[in-house]
Design a protein around this motif. Structure first.
Motif, PDB file in Angstrom:
ATOM      1  N   SER A 188       0.833  -1.200   0.000  1.00 36.41           N
ATOM      2  CA  SER A 188       0.000   0.000   0.000  1.00 36.41           C
ATOM      3  C   SER A 188       0.869   1.252   0.000  1.00 36.41           C
ATOM      4  O   SER A 188       1.642   1.483   0.924  1.00 36.41           O
ATOM      5  CB  SER A 188      -0.909   0.005   1.230  1.00 36.41           C
ATOM      6  OG  SER A 188      -1.530   1.264   1.388  1.00 36.41           O
ATOM      7  N   HIS A 202      -0.225   4.183   0.380  1.00 42.86           N
ATOM      8  CA  HIS A 202      -0.779   4.987   1.470  1.00 42.86           C
ATOM      9  C   HIS A 202      -0.012   4.718   2.765  1.00 42.86           C
ATOM     10  O   HIS A 202       0.421   5.643   3.455  1.00 42.86           O
ATOM     11  CB  HIS A 202      -2.258   4.619   1.621  1.00 42.86           C
ATOM     12  CG  HIS A 202      -2.957   5.273   2.768  1.00 42.86           C
ATOM     13  ND1 HIS A 202      -3.621   6.461   2.641  1.00 42.86           N
ATOM     14  CD2 HIS A 202      -3.102   4.890   4.058  1.00 42.86           C
ATOM     15  CE1 HIS A 202      -4.152   6.791   3.813  1.00 42.86           C
ATOM     16  NE2 HIS A 202      -3.854   5.866   4.690  1.00 42.86           N
ATOM     17  N   TRP A 257       1.301  14.616   2.869  1.00 42.79           N
ATOM     18  CA  TRP A 257      -0.063  14.207   2.543  1.00 42.79           C
ATOM     19  C   TRP A 257      -1.037  15.305   2.937  1.00 42.79           C
ATOM     20  O   TRP A 257      -0.796  16.082   3.848  1.00 42.79           O
ATOM     21  CB  TRP A 257      -0.442  12.886   3.207  1.00 42.79           C
ATOM     22  CG  TRP A 257      -0.483  12.903   4.722  1.00 42.79           C
ATOM     23  CD1 TRP A 257      -1.532  13.271   5.522  1.00 42.79           C
ATOM     24  CD2 TRP A 257       0.568  12.533   5.606  1.00 42.79           C
ATOM     25  NE1 TRP A 257      -1.198  13.151   6.836  1.00 42.79           N
ATOM     26  CE2 TRP A 257       0.087  12.696   6.929  1.00 42.79           C
ATOM     27  CE3 TRP A 257       1.876  12.068   5.435  1.00 42.79           C
ATOM     28  CZ2 TRP A 257       0.866  12.421   8.053  1.00 42.79           C
ATOM     29  CZ3 TRP A 257       2.653  11.800   6.552  1.00 42.79           C
ATOM     30  CH2 TRP A 257       2.142  11.969   7.840  1.00 42.79           C
TER      31      TRP A 257
END
Length: 231
Positions: A183, A185, A195
Motif C-alpha cells: 500500500s 498509502h 499528505w
C-alpha cells in the motif's frame, strides 16, 4: 456511505485540482456489511484501484466485544466480489489482543485471511480509545485491559503464519503477497512524506508541519462552506 455519484464527484474534484501520476493508487475503505449491489464495480469504473475491508476477526464473540456488527463470512466473501469487480489489490484489516480473544481465535482469523484472495493484510494490536464503549467497559472492570506481552506474541504468530504463506512484511503492521501489493498509502506515512487530509478529523503533513481538521462534522462543514480552513 457515499453514493456512487458522490464518490465520482470526489475523485473528479481531486483530478481537477492536482497533477496526478498516470499509475495513481486510489484506495477505498469499506465496512463489508455496508456494500450495495454494484457499488464495487462502480468504484472500479471511477478509478479506484484498491479496496480494503475491515474483517478484524473471524470470531463472532470477539466482534461483539469490539461492537462490530458485520458477519465475518460476509467480509471474506466481499474479497471475492472485489476481485470479480476488477480490483487487482484487495486488503483485509485484522485486530489482535481483544479482551477474551484466545490464541486459537487469532490463528483462525489469520488462516481465513490467508485463504481468501486478498493480496494485502494489515494486523493491528487493539488500542483502547477514550470515549468508546470499550474504554468504559475496561475502565469499569468488565473487560481486562489488553496485555502488551500478549500483543507481542500475537504479532510474532502473525509474522510466522503470514511469511509461511508467502506474505512479505514491509511495514510495521502490514504484509503483502508481492511488492506490487504494498500500500502506497501506508508507505507514505512510514517514510514521513507529504499528505493532504480532507474531511473531519483528517491529518495533513507538509514541509515538516503536521495539522488536523476539526473532529465534528457540523463544525468542519460550516468552516469548509464559508471557505475557512477547518483545522
Amino acid at each position: 456511505m457515499l453514493t456512487d455519484d458522490q464518490f465520482e464527484r470526489l475523485l473528479r474534484a481531486v483530478r481537477d485540482r492536482f497533477e496526478l501520476r498516470p499509475d495513481l493508487e486510489v484506495t477505498v475503505e469499506s465496512n463489508p456489511d455496508g456494500l450495495r449491489p454494484g457499488q464495487l464495480a462502480a468504484w472500479h469504473a471511477f478509478g479506484a484501484t484498491r479496496v480494503s475491508f475491515g474483517l478484524q476477526s473471524t470470531s463472532r464473540r470477539v466482534l461483539r466485544t469490539l461492537d462490530r456488527t458485520h458477519d465475518p463470512e460476509r467480509a471474506l466473501s466481499a474479497v471475492g466480489e472485489a476481485r470479480s469487480a476488477g480490483f487487482e489489490h484487495v486488503s483485509l484489516d485484522l485486530i489482535h489482543g481483544t479482551p477474551g480473544e484466545t490464541p486459537g481465535d487469532w490463528t483462525a482469523t489469520l488462516d481465513a485471511a490467508i485463504a481468501s484472495s486478498a493480496d494485502h493484510l494489515s494486523a493491528y494490536a487493539l488500542g483502547i480509545e477514550d470515549g468508546t464503549k470499550l474504554a468504559a467497559r475496561v475502565r469499569g472492570g468488565a473487560l481486562a485491559r489488553p496485555d502488551p506481552d500478549e500483543a507481542a506474541e500475537r504479532y510474532l504468530v502473525a509474522e510466522q503464519r503470514l511469511s509461511s504463506a508467502g506474505f512479505e512484511w514491509y511495514e510495521l503492521s502490514n504484509w503483502a503477497r508481492s511488492p506490487a501489493g504494498r500500500s502506497r498509502h501506508n508507505l507514505l506515512y512510514w517514510r514521513d512524506h507529504h499528505w493532504w487530509g480532507i474531511g473531519p478529523g483528517a491529518h495533513s503533513h507538509l514541509a515538516g508541519v503536521r495539522w488536523w481538521n476539526h473532529d465534528g462534522l457540523d463544525r468542519w462543514a460550516a468552516d469548509a462552506t464559508c471557505g475557512t480552513v477547518p483545522s
